[in-house]
Every structure is written in structure tokens, then in C-alpha cells.
Enzyme design. Structure first.
Site, PDB file in Angstrom:
ATOM      1  CG  ASP A 406      -1.922   1.087   1.267  1.00 10.39           C
ATOM      2  OD1 ASP A 406      -1.705   2.107   0.589  1.00 10.39           O
ATOM      3  OD2 ASP A 406      -2.930   0.953   1.992  1.00 10.39           O
ATOM      4  CG  HIS A 407       3.063   3.990  -3.215  1.00  7.49           C
ATOM      5  ND1 HIS A 407       4.019   4.681  -2.514  1.00  7.49           N
ATOM      6  CD2 HIS A 407       3.621   3.697  -4.417  1.00  7.49           C
ATOM      7  CE1 HIS A 407       5.100   4.820  -3.264  1.00  7.49           C
ATOM      8  NE2 HIS A 407       4.890   4.215  -4.419  1.00  7.49           N
ATOM      9  NE  ARG A 408      -4.099   3.795   1.468  1.00  7.34           N
ATOM     10  CZ  ARG A 408      -5.268   3.322   1.884  1.00  7.34           C
ATOM     11  NH1 ARG A 408      -6.306   4.159   2.023  1.00  7.34           N
ATOM     12  NH2 ARG A 408      -5.430   2.038   2.135  1.00  7.34           N
TER      13      ARG A 408
END
Length: 436
Positions: A406-408
Site C-alpha cells: 500500500d503506497h500510502r
């Protein structure tokens, strides 16, 4: 004076709102004991037996086998305090008031008071088949899926003689009977528990096809994957690694005696060590609060393919386990997944997933993250390949590793660092000694 109490399908937890009736375990008129399982249901998480909290005589059942019931809808009614012809009946015993799905809460249930559905077993006479003999007991079937296959195609299992151990009816037995019934003169195509839908002549020109209901495990997987795709901005990085030394280390461990260590356990141990260095990947995103929640414990999920579809059992507190403990827990959960006896608690609460898709004979994949987790490590097959080792070309055991994240929760540097550390441990298992 008997009091009729209604038992409703209990809250199965973890957001489950419905269940499919697989098999009734009692008939109307049966005497049941407190906490005796009365119905086998299939949820989106597992196959479980539902125990009744009352003792008495069953006066009604609600729902046919194969139908779905929402949580809170009536399952059965029980006459508590009703007279019973069996002097050993427990029918006046007060209910426990507790329903723990999949388990009883007191001693073992009393035996059945009535004859269950009968099985017709042909008895050969002078080498020829004679009239069926009636035998007490349920029809022995290898799995609920086979029972459903017969039911949806109108096949009476009592008319079959199973080819499995002790007359167990296998899927092959049902498919053979269905082919024979479909066309006695010529072989028919194999049937599956799906409904083939042909377009009527007057309808739109939609081609004939097969409709598979999105329910049960498949429906839950579809919902979770759709939510993951819509909510999580994922990215994937991958690397090839030389697993020769890891395979040698495992062989040395298993050659020293004691319980065998699985390759999956070693990969899990590497995962937990990497997560200790890169805790950003053992987290979840609270979208409502706009916060990243970094989790203290590593509850490691692993993908397991079963007859019922893909399930993800969870090894709780994987970070606190050694390779031997991990091996034992993987084996236990895998067997429970195969037999359909995983509990909802064993299928939920994961914080990170290990996906060994190499067992399917493939090298790589870009999996969808198991929402609400933040990452998944993928492991391809380990096969001999040309590899430059110590400056020379050699044949080595090579594996492709991938990380979908998850790039968050992190940027590419963190994800790359995690994956590189995993690859280093695979190539040089001694790197793990720093964290043991």
C-alpha cells in the site's frame, strides 16, 4: 406443560451476515441436548456446526439444505419440557444460553433418538444385485461439495455405492452416475455444481453460458478483492534471489533429527525478521481518521487453495514463534483448511500475508492485497537456473520474490529495503542470526 422456544441463526462474528445450510443434523421430532449441533452451515469464512442452546424436542426446522439464511432468522423451534418416549431423554434440561459457533459449551451431545435418513445399500445375491437393504445412518459423502453436486443435479445419494473407504461416496462416483443418467447410450460431459443457462429463443442474443453464484467463500473473496482494488493504491516490486543456501540450510536442519521444518516456515521466519526492521509494512490505514496504524504483533496470513476456494488462515503471533513452531502451526491450519474446519477466528485478524504461489508452478504474480492489510510477500517456484555465483556461471536454485504494498503506508525505498532484506536472508540464511 412444554414451552416452545425459537432458536435463531446466531451472529457469526467478523461481519458475517448470512450462512448457507449445508446439512441438517436433526429431524423434526428428534430429542436434542444442550449444545448439541443441529445444523452444518457454510459461511464466507468456514464450515461450522451450529449448536442449540436448548434441550428438548425439535418441533420445526426453517430452511432447506442449500438455501441461505440471514443472521437472526429462525433455525429451529424446540419444545422444552415436552414428554419424550425415551426414558434417557434430556428434554427438560434448561438451555445453556450460550452459542459458540463450531463448538459445544458443555459435555458431548446425547445420541440421536430417531433413525436418521436411511442409506440404500444393494446386497448381492448369487452374484446378482438384489433389492436394497435399509441401513441406519447418514449417507457417507467425502465433502459437502459432493453432496451439493448431487443435490443440484437431482441425484439421490442413497442409490449410490461409494468407491471410497468403507463405502465413502467420492466426487467421481457422483459424476459417473450423472453422466450415466444424462445419456445411457453415450458418455456425457462432466457435470459441476454450477447451472448452465441457455438463452431462450425469444430473448436477446446473449450466448449460452454457465452462471456461478457469487456467494459463500467465492462471494466473500470477490467483495474483499473489489474493496482492496478500490481503496488501496498498491504497487509491486520484485527481485530474483539465489535460494540454494536456504535449501541447504533446511536440509541440514531436517537431517539433524526432530520435527521437520517446512520451507514455508523458514520464509515466514524471514518475513517476521524483515517486518521488525520495516514495521511500516505491518500496518493498516484508518481512512476515517486519516491515520496509519502500525501494529505491534505480526499475525501472518498465508494463502491456501481448497475445494471450497481460496482461504487465508492466520498464524497468530508469528513474530514470537521459531521455525519449528511455525511449521507445526502451518501444518495444523493447512489440514483444517483442507477439511473445511477452520473457525472464523483462524481466518481473520491477519496483519501481513505470505503468498507462496510457487506451488502452482509459476514464477511471479502481482497479487491483490488482503484488505485491510498493507502488504503481501509473494514467493514463486524455486527451480534450477543459470546464475553468476562467485564470479562464475553456475546452475543455482533461483526464486522470484515480489512485494505488493500500500503506497500510502510507505514509499518505494522502504518497500525495496524490505524486499532486499528478505532476498539477502534467502541467499545467506546466516543473516538471520542477527535477529535470533
Amino acid at each position: 406443560m412444554a414451552q416452545v422456544l425459537e432458536f435463531r441463526l446466531p451472529d457469526l462474528g467478523e461481519g458475517l451476515t448470512e450462512a448457507e445450510i449445508v446439512r441438517w443434523l436433526v429431524e423434526v421430532g428428534d430429542v436434542v441436548a444442550v449444545d448439541q449441533p443441529v445444523v452444518e452451515v457454510e459461511t464466507a469464512k468456514a464450515m461450522v456446526d451450529v449448536p442449540c442452546p436448548y434441550a428438548g424436542v425439535v418441533t420445526a426446522r426453517f430452511g432447506e439444505e442449500g438455501s441461505e439464511l440471514p443472521v437472526g432468522s429462525p433455525l429451529i423451534t424446540v419444545a422444552v419440557g415436552a414428554p419424550a418416549s425415551d426414558p434417557d431423554s434430556d428434554a427438560g434440561t434448561e438451555g445453556s444460553g450460550n452459542v459458540l459457533v463450531g463448538y459445544g459449551t458443555t459435555e458431548a451431545p446425547a445420541r440421536r433418538r430417531r433413525v436418521r435418513r436411511e442409506q440404500q445399500v444393494p446386497v448381492p445375491v448369487n452374484g446378482r444385485s438384489a433389492a436394497p437393504e435399509v441401513v441406519e445412518g447418514p449417507v457417507p459423502v467425502i465433502s459437502p461439495l459432493v453432496r451439493r453436486l448431487a443435490r443440484e443435479n437431482g441425484l439421490d445419494l442413497r442409490e449410490l455405492t461409494g468407491s471410497g473407504p468403507d463405502g465413502l461416496i467420492l466426487r467421481a462416483d457422483v459424476e459417473y452416475a450423472l453422466r450415466a443418467a444424462a445419456s445411457p447410450g453415450r458418455p456425457a460431459p462432466a457435470l459441476t455444481p454450477e447451472t448452465t443457462v441457455a438463452s431462450p429463443a425469444t430473448a436477446s442474443p446473449t450466448p449460452a453460458g454457465t452462471r456461478v453464484p457469487l456467494k459463500g467463500v467465492r462471494g466473500a473473496v470477490a467483495d474483499k478483492l473489489s474493496r482492496s482494488r478500490s481503496e488501496i493504491p498498491d504497487a509491486t516490486c520484485w527481485v530474483d534471489a539465489d535460494a540454494t543456501e536456504l535449501m541447504r540450510a533446511r536440509a541440514a536442519m531436517n537431517g539433524a533429527g526432530g520435527p521437520k521444518i517446512s520451507l514455508l516456515a523458514l520464509l515466514a521466519r524471514i518475513c517476521t525478521a524483515a517486518l521488525a526492521r520495516f514495521p511500516e509494512l505491518n500496518s493498516t490505514v484508518d481512512t476515517a481518521a486519516r491515520e496509519i496504524v502500525r501494529l505491534d504483533a505480526v499475525h501472518l496470513g498465508f494463502a491456501a487453495q481448497t475445494e471450497r476456494g481460496l482461504v487465508v488462515p492466520v498464524v497468530k503471533d508469528a513474530h514470537a514463534r521459531d521455525a519449528e513452531s511455525l511449521s507445526a502451526e502451518f501444518a495444523r491450519l493447512t489440514e483444517a483448511a483442507r477439511t473445511g474446519t477452520l473457525t472464523p477466528a483462524e481466518l481473520t485478524g491477519g496483519t501481513f500475508t505470505l503468498n507462496n504461489y510457487g506451488v502452482f508452478g509459476v514464477d511471479g504474480s502481482t497479487p491483490i492485497i488482503n484488505h485491510p492489510e498493507a502488504a503481501m510477500l509473494g514467493v514463486g517456484r524455486i527451480i534450477p537456473k543459470p546464475w553468476v555465483h562467485e564470479g562464475e556461471l553456475a546452475v543455482r536454485q533461483v526464486v522470484q520474490l515480489s512485494l505488493t504494498f500500500d503506497h500510502r503506508v510507505c514509499d518505494g525505498g522502504t518497500a525495496g529495503g524490505f524486499l532486499r532484506y528478505v532476498a539477502d536472508c534467502v541467499e545467506q540464511p546466516a543473516v538471520l542470526l542477527r535477529t535470533l
